[in-house]
Design a protein around this motif. Structure first.
Motif, PDB file in Angstrom:
ATOM      1  N   THR A 113       5.595  12.335  -2.545  1.00 27.49           N
ATOM      2  CA  THR A 113       4.345  11.574  -2.503  1.00 27.49           C
ATOM      3  C   THR A 113       4.629  10.156  -2.962  1.00 27.49           C
ATOM      4  OG1 THR A 113       2.028  11.516  -3.203  1.00 27.49           O
ATOM      5  CG2 THR A 113       3.633  12.160  -4.860  1.00 27.49           C
ATOM      6  N   VAL A 114       3.747   9.243  -2.563  1.00 25.42           N
ATOM      7  CA  VAL A 114       3.822   7.860  -3.010  1.00 25.42           C
ATOM      8  C   VAL A 114       2.539   7.554  -3.773  1.00 25.42           C
ATOM      9  CG1 VAL A 114       4.166   5.465  -2.332  1.00 25.42           C
ATOM     10  CG2 VAL A 114       5.133   7.295  -0.936  1.00 25.42           C
ATOM     11  N   LEU A 115       2.686   7.056  -4.994  1.00 26.39           N
ATOM     12  CA  LEU A 115       1.546   6.786  -5.856  1.00 26.39           C
ATOM     13  C   LEU A 115       1.533   5.310  -6.260  1.00 26.39           C
ATOM     14  CD1 LEU A 115       1.963   9.806  -8.317  1.00 26.39           C
ATOM     15  CD2 LEU A 115       0.676   9.763  -6.174  1.00 26.39           C
ATOM     16  N   SER A 118       0.874  -1.169   0.000  1.00 23.25           N
ATOM     17  CA  SER A 118       0.000   0.000   0.000  1.00 23.25           C
ATOM     18  C   SER A 118       0.912   1.219   0.000  1.00 23.25           C
ATOM     19  CB  SER A 118      -0.932   0.026   1.220  1.00 23.25           C
ATOM     20  OG  SER A 118      -0.282   0.560   2.347  1.00 23.25           O
ATOM     21  N   VAL A 119       0.321   2.394  -0.190  1.00 26.26           N
ATOM     22  CA  VAL A 119       1.129   3.617  -0.197  1.00 26.26           C
ATOM     23  C   VAL A 119       1.469   4.074   1.212  1.00 26.26           C
ATOM     24  CG1 VAL A 119       0.230   4.385  -2.415  1.00 26.26           C
ATOM     25  CG2 VAL A 119      -0.954   5.069  -0.316  1.00 26.26           C
ATOM     26  N   ARG A 120       0.910   3.427   2.221  1.00 27.67           N
ATOM     27  CA  ARG A 120       1.080   3.886   3.596  1.00 27.67           C
ATOM     28  C   ARG A 120       1.775   2.871   4.498  1.00 27.67           C
ATOM     29  NH1 ARG A 120      -3.850   2.172   2.390  1.00 27.67           N
ATOM     30  NH2 ARG A 120      -4.379   4.175   1.444  1.00 27.67           N
ATOM     31  N   THR A 121       2.210   1.751   3.923  1.00 29.15           N
ATOM     32  CA  THR A 121       2.860   0.717   4.717  1.00 29.15           C
ATOM     33  C   THR A 121       4.139   0.265   4.034  1.00 29.15           C
ATOM     34  OG1 THR A 121       1.399  -0.900   3.644  1.00 29.15           O
ATOM     35  CG2 THR A 121       0.771  -0.147   5.840  1.00 29.15           C
ATOM     36  N   SER A 122       5.108  -0.162   4.836  1.00 33.75           N
ATOM     37  CA  SER A 122       6.403  -0.567   4.304  1.00 33.75           C
ATOM     38  C   SER A 122       6.314  -1.927   3.615  1.00 33.75           C
ATOM     39  CB  SER A 122       7.433  -0.627   5.425  1.00 33.75           C
ATOM     40  OG  SER A 122       7.623   0.655   5.993  1.00 33.75           O
ATOM     41  N   PHE A 123       7.207  -2.099   2.634  1.00 36.32           N
ATOM     42  CA  PHE A 123       7.234  -3.343   1.869  1.00 36.32           C
ATOM     43  C   PHE A 123       8.674  -3.634   1.453  1.00 36.32           C
ATOM     44  CE2 PHE A 123       7.245  -5.808  -2.021  1.00 36.32           C
ATOM     45  CZ  PHE A 123       6.303  -6.791  -1.776  1.00 36.32           C
ATOM     46  N   VAL A 124       9.109  -4.855   1.692  1.00 36.09           N
ATOM     47  CA  VAL A 124      10.458  -5.264   1.305  1.00 36.09           C
ATOM     48  C   VAL A 124      10.388  -6.636   0.637  1.00 36.09           C
ATOM     49  CG1 VAL A 124      12.793  -5.822   2.102  1.00 36.09           C
ATOM     50  CG2 VAL A 124      11.497  -4.004   3.242  1.00 36.09           C
ATOM     51  N   ASP A 125      11.042  -6.774  -0.500  1.00 36.44           N
ATOM     52  CA  ASP A 125      11.283  -8.087  -1.089  1.00 36.44           C
ATOM     53  C   ASP A 125      12.651  -8.042  -1.766  1.00 36.44           C
ATOM     54  OD1 ASP A 125      10.945  -6.829  -3.546  1.00 36.44           O
ATOM     55  OD2 ASP A 125       9.053  -7.838  -4.028  1.00 36.44           O
TER      56      ASP A 125
END
Length: 578
Positions: A251-253, A106-113
């Motif tokens: 911003t994150v889109l 999501s644009v509001r949560t961290s993500f790592v792969d």
């Protein structure tokens, strides 16, 4: 916080690393210097500004370990859901290590792969309350397979991959993208803009730079200045990506990876760009008083999200039209779609837009199968109130003034001059000062009440004809179903609502005929017919008798008049910058 207090409070620096990105963890080292207390408390925010829901980010934190200046282990105890207490044993410096699990797209949560890391700061960085207003540094150690970092944070001179924020508010408002993103730049309104495209796609960088430049400059023209030194767009491209979140200078889109060549999807993406960029002024600087300084441990309530988000939703398509990224007809169709959505929403008669704003924390981000029956969106309803106010001002001033003047005046007064947020009454007074008359009835009816909006009268003043089909005589069961004919929504006051059908009921038969394609089956009957509806409810077969009612949903068409008066033309031209 006084300067002396800030100077005597602990100094904090972070190091982020990603030793095993395929496991989706962020390794965080928090180094705290200048401690003068036996017990030091650290906290993690529970929500992300711009996304009004308590998300309990601390649920993703693991392995909190503290060491003193000599490397000795220090006791760490949980004191609340998002707080930890370190027993310093007199150590003036403490190094706190912990891991954050990051695998939510999501644009509001961290993500790592293995491909990249997106760091959403409120769910990663802890803070010490006494040091909140101090500068804080962040060093990023990319995985060895990654080569780029994109963030609105300021680079530290002569230090590779190290950045500084003037305080924790800036840090929490500065997402970080780490990986091999495709980066391009453009300059608009005198500001350098970086675009970091993540995840590939069929985008055209030249076209994007050209169109984004026009959007930035149209938005800037409303406020007469651009407060950024630089600005960063982080764009996450997925198969079905979407959404956005505003930050102070970034911003994150979310975008659809392979649909940049589809004109409707591309126009929608530019509308998203315009929406989040308009937040540079509206929300990030011009804001309701409750939205800054923030309480990161609790909800921050305001009845004015219809202004903060709703007006931004009104301006996103308007700015895109003014920038000539969409046509007049496209813009009018978007307006018609919003009006149609709103007048067909049962919740429009139940919840006011002020209540919707206040209850965002418990309703907007936690919608269920009954939400459309019981609530409104402060985005859509707020954007339509922005439209009505804009047209009111344009009409009364005979095209000389508009909502643009309200936004500029409020920005100059509350952000630039008084350097604070506005109250509800203060924004109402600003609207009235530009309009030249009171808005008591408007607020009573439309902001705090649920009276139906008279769109047609004011659109007529701008040379537009609003045509509303008042429904039809076709029958409707008043439900939505999935592919297995299981009910997913029941429409308030429709046939199923009054007849007793529930969400999760499986429709089996109507008047003894097996339900295959529900809409075709229902259309074989007339309004007023009696139906025996056989359903499977939690393994029990039940029959419900109900009267088949008409489909009362309305269709909306918005078109320019064949001939406009001189004043109508002036209003129309001022409004859309023709």
């Amino acid at each position: 916080m006084s300067d002396s207090f800030a100077q005597n409070s602990p100094k904090i620096r972070f190091t982020l690393s990603f030793s095993q990105p395929q496991t989706h963890y962020i390794n965080v080292e928090m180094h705290i210097d200048g401690i003068s207390k036996e017990n030091l408390d650290v906290f993690m925010p529970v929500w992300a500004p711009g996304s009004y829901l308590v998300r309990e980010f601390s649920k993703n934190v693991e392995g909190v370990v503290a060491k003193g200046i000599q490397g000795e282990e220090l006791a760490v105890n949980k004191i609340r859901k998002n707080g930890w207490r370190i027993e310093t044993k007199g150590s003036k410096s403490v190094t706190l290590n912990y891991q954050v699990y990051a695998f939510e797209i999501s644009v509001r949560t961290s993500f790592v792969d293995k491909n990249h890391a997106f760091v959403s700061p409120t769910g990663v960085f802890m803070y010490v309350k006494e040091s909140f207003n101090n500068p804080v540094t962040v060093k990023v150690i990319p995985h060895h397979s990654w080569s780029k970092i994109s963030t609105g944070l300021t680079p530290v001179n002569d230090k590779t991959n190290e950045f500084v924020a003037k305080d924790f508010d800036w840090l929490f408002d500065s997402p970080i993208e780490v990986g091999n993103q495709d980066v391009f730049e453009f300059t608009a309104a005198g500001v350098k803009h970086e675009v970091a495209m993540v995840g590939g796609g069929n985008y055209d960088k030249v076209r994007l730079a050209k169109d984004m430049t026009k959007i930035v400059e149209e938005a800037t023209a409303i406020f007469k200045e651009n407060p950024n030194d630089r600005y960063v767009f982080i764009v996450h491209n997925y198969k079905n990506g979407g959404g956005g979140l505003e930050h102070l200078n970034s911003t994150v889109l979310g975008a659809k990876r392979m649909e940049y060549d589809k004109e409707e999807t591309y126009a929608a993406f530019l509308g998203l760009v315009a929406h989040e960029y308009f937040h540079v002024w509206n929300v990030k600087r011009l804001r309701p008083v409750a939205l800054g300084p923030f309480d990161y441990d609790n909800e921050n309530y305001t009845t004015d999200l219809w202004i903060a988000e709703g007006f931004t939703a009104y301006y996103d398509n308007l700015v895109t039209k003014r920038a000539k990224c969409i046509s007049e007809n496209q813009y009018l169709q978007l307006l018609a779609d919003d009006i149609e959505t709103q007048i067909n929403l049962p919740g429009d008669k139940i919840q006011s837009v002020a209540e919707s704003s206040f209850d965002a924390w418990i309703k907007y981000y936690r919608q269920n199968e009954n939400s459309s029956n019981s609530m409104v969106s402060y985005y859509t309803k707020g954007s339509l109130l922005g439209l009505i106010l804009d047209l009111k001002i344009l009409d009364k001033s005979k095209g000389k003034h508009s909502l643009d003047d309200v936004m500029l005046k409020a920005y100059n007064q509350f952000y630039k001059t008084e350097q604070r947020g506005f109250t509800s009454d203060e924004f109402k007074e600003t609207l009235e000062s530009v309009l030249g008359s009171k808005l008591d009835d408007f607020y009573t009816d439309y902001v705090y009440g649920t009276k139906s909006i008279d769109y047609a009268t004011l659109l007529d003043k701008a040379g537009l004809e609003l045509m509303i089909n008042p429904g039809n005589d076709k029958p409707a069961l008043g439900v939505s179903v999935n592919k297995s004919n299981i009910i997913t929504k029941v429409v308030r006051d429709g046939s199923a609502w009054l007849g007793g059908l529930n969400v999760n009921d499986e429709l089996i038969a109507i008047n003894g005929i097996r339900v295959d394609e529900l809409s075709k089956l229902v259309q074989g009957y007339k309004v007023g017919d009696s139906l025996d509806v056989l359903v499977n409810r939690d393994g029990v077969i039940k029959t419900f008798n109900m009267k088949l009612l008409a489909d009362n949903s309305k269709k909306v068409l918005l078109v320019k008049k064949g001939t406009m008066s001189k004043q109508e033309q002036a209003i129309y031209n001022k409004w859309l910058r023709m």
